[in-house]
Design an enzyme around this catalytic site. Sequence first.
Site, mmCIF file in Angstrom:
data_model
loop_
_atom_site.group_PDB
_atom_site.id
_atom_site.type_symbol
_atom_site.label_atom_id
_atom_site.label_comp_id
_atom_site.label_asym_id
_atom_site.label_seq_id
_atom_site.Cartn_x
_atom_site.Cartn_y
_atom_site.Cartn_z
ATOM 1 N N ASP A 231 0.837 -1.197 0.000
ATOM 2 C CA ASP A 231 0.000 0.000 0.000
ATOM 3 C C ASP A 231 0.876 1.253 0.000
ATOM 4 O OD1 ASP A 231 -2.747 1.099 0.308
ATOM 5 O OD2 ASP A 231 -1.934 1.927 2.159
ATOM 6 N N GLU A 280 14.455 -15.093 0.604
ATOM 7 C CA GLU A 280 14.842 -16.134 1.567
ATOM 8 C C GLU A 280 13.864 -17.298 1.523
ATOM 9 O OE1 GLU A 280 14.603 -14.416 5.457
ATOM 10 O OE2 GLU A 280 16.195 -12.973 5.013
HETATM 11 C C1 NOJ Z 1 -4.475 2.979 -1.027
HETATM 12 C C2 NOJ Z 1 -5.610 2.066 -0.724
HETATM 13 O O1 NOJ Z 1 -5.923 1.337 -1.887
HETATM 14 C C3 NOJ Z 1 -6.746 2.951 -0.264
HETATM 15 O O2 NOJ Z 1 -7.942 2.235 -0.171
HETATM 16 C C4 NOJ Z 1 -6.357 3.575 1.045
HETATM 17 O O3 NOJ Z 1 -7.359 4.480 1.438
HETATM 18 C C5 NOJ Z 1 -5.038 4.330 0.916
HETATM 19 N N1 NOJ Z 1 -4.044 3.592 0.200
HETATM 20 C C6 NOJ Z 1 -4.471 4.623 2.279
HETATM 21 O O4 NOJ Z 1 -4.013 3.449 2.866
#
Ligand code: NOJ
Length: 583
Positions: A231, A280
């Site tokens: 993310d 790993e």
């Molecule tokens: C991207 C994620 O896909 C989204 O849903 C989220 O709100 C933001 N990152 C923050 O984590």
Amino acid sequence: MSQHLSEAPESAARTEEGVRAESEIRADWWREAVIYQVYPRSFADGNGDGMGDLPGITVRLPYLRDLGVDAVWLSPFYASPQADAGYDVTDYRAVDPMFGTLTDADDLVREAHALGLRVIVDVVPNHCSDQHEWFKQALREGPGSPLRERFHFRPGRGEHGELPPNDWESIFGGPAWTRTVGPDGTAGEWYLHLFAPEQPDFNWEHRAVHDEFRSVLRFWLDLGIDGFRVDVAHGLVKADGLPDIGHSEQLALLGTAPMPYFDQDGVHEVYRDWRRVLDEYPGDRIAVAEAWTPTIDRAARYLRPDELHQAFNFEYLTTPWDAGELRAVVDRSLRAMGAVGAPATWVLSNHDVTRHATRFGNPPGAGTQLREAGDRELGLRRARAATLLMLALPGSAYLYQGEELGLPDVTDLPDEVRQDPSFFRASGQDGFRDGCRVPIPWSGTEPPYGFGPRPGGPSWLPQPSQWAGLSVEAQTGDPASTLELYRAALALRRSHPALGAGTAVTWLDAPDGVLAFRRDAADGSGVVCAVNLTGAPAALSVPGRMLLRSDAAVSAVSGGHRVEGSFTMGDTIAADTAVWWAV
Ligand code: NOJ
């Protein structure tokens, strides 16, 4: 006059060597995988509380195997107060009780593997929840505490520290800083949160943050998962000194201009480190970057051989339904990814954007978070064609749950049921991500359409009353359904040696507004894909056997799928239609 599809003069000639190289790289599963995104809240509710959960997903895994995908990516199911639907994590090693238990996660992974499916989980390293133990301790300990150094705490500007430390804006609207208030009610330092105030950013200059995430990766790898979706992969490292940007309305600059909090060079060191951890483990464990970068070339930097494996192709996702623009983005993607030896990826929908069946029914340029239903018939027709285009391209493809049912966005959700935090902070962005997160319909004639165990039972977002005809049950066995089109396309993609992994397409001469390209296999077989984006019927002739077309019913035949009816040389392709031929 129909136009014969021949090799376009400018297209790269495919040498024997090139073809061999393509067949060799097929060994890595992720170079051609079709990866299906499960949004756990909305996939299947096993216990009937209206919220999807891990046991619900496990029961439905055979559906995904039969659909023909290779892997499942699960959006976060970790312990979280759900300020941002689980992207605000309090414990990276725990399953939130609303989704189940760690044993349920273990069962899910085992069952998936038994069915031949791989499992990718989200990891959220840019920020945690404000209820995370580290952040709570940092607040308790006060200014000057070393525990605050794991986050970005700063004194405010202005005479009394009443102004945020810099001018950065949150992606969800408003300032990217929130001021702390001490136990005695006095205002104190500010902390940085690129997203909601409930999501404080980690300070990736701090060793403890590196150590912690290395350990989190190992925790899930030990449990047997096959990879991570990272993310905000481009956000971890911030420019030295957290400099001002000098503009307001910064959201408009995202994805096009360099920003001091995104895509900083230092972030690559983190991924080199993570790659060593992944390597790993046996069995090709991978990581895919969610990195919104100004250009595809910048995204490719995350995929250098000692970094991550894939990145979502958001430039492709945001490309309008236009032949020239699509061809250009395909070429750009293949070139950029080829330069670092990474597979190109393709994606049309996810949990953050309006579903493509709705986007393509709206005027181009309307954006990716729409409240207009648009022309449903046109949108679905284009979505089906777009899927055949995407699945014919070389590399790996991401599907978002429900797109195989042709689901539209639910654009008329009443404000009182909406939960997306960006809606509540909305400024500069319409904050309408709930529309693509509505639980999917499985069966039956009334909500929750088999999403939960009881007819008439709850679902965390309401489903439209007209979704009975879109359910998995209703579409299964109906050769005209979108679900059967996906099943047929995925079966062909799996079985045809010219589809899947690869690094190039051979563009063919075609009328303006028609995209046509060939994929070749080492054994001399090939597939031609043509897509008519002219808005009118287009005449084409192809010397080959038709495999599939997006505007026609499919029917199963032994050993594969074929199209009902005939479609021969000299026929026309209807507007907004894609066709695959074996050549
Ligand atoms: C991207 C994620 O896909 C989204 O849903 C989220 O709100 C933001 N990152 C923050 O984590």
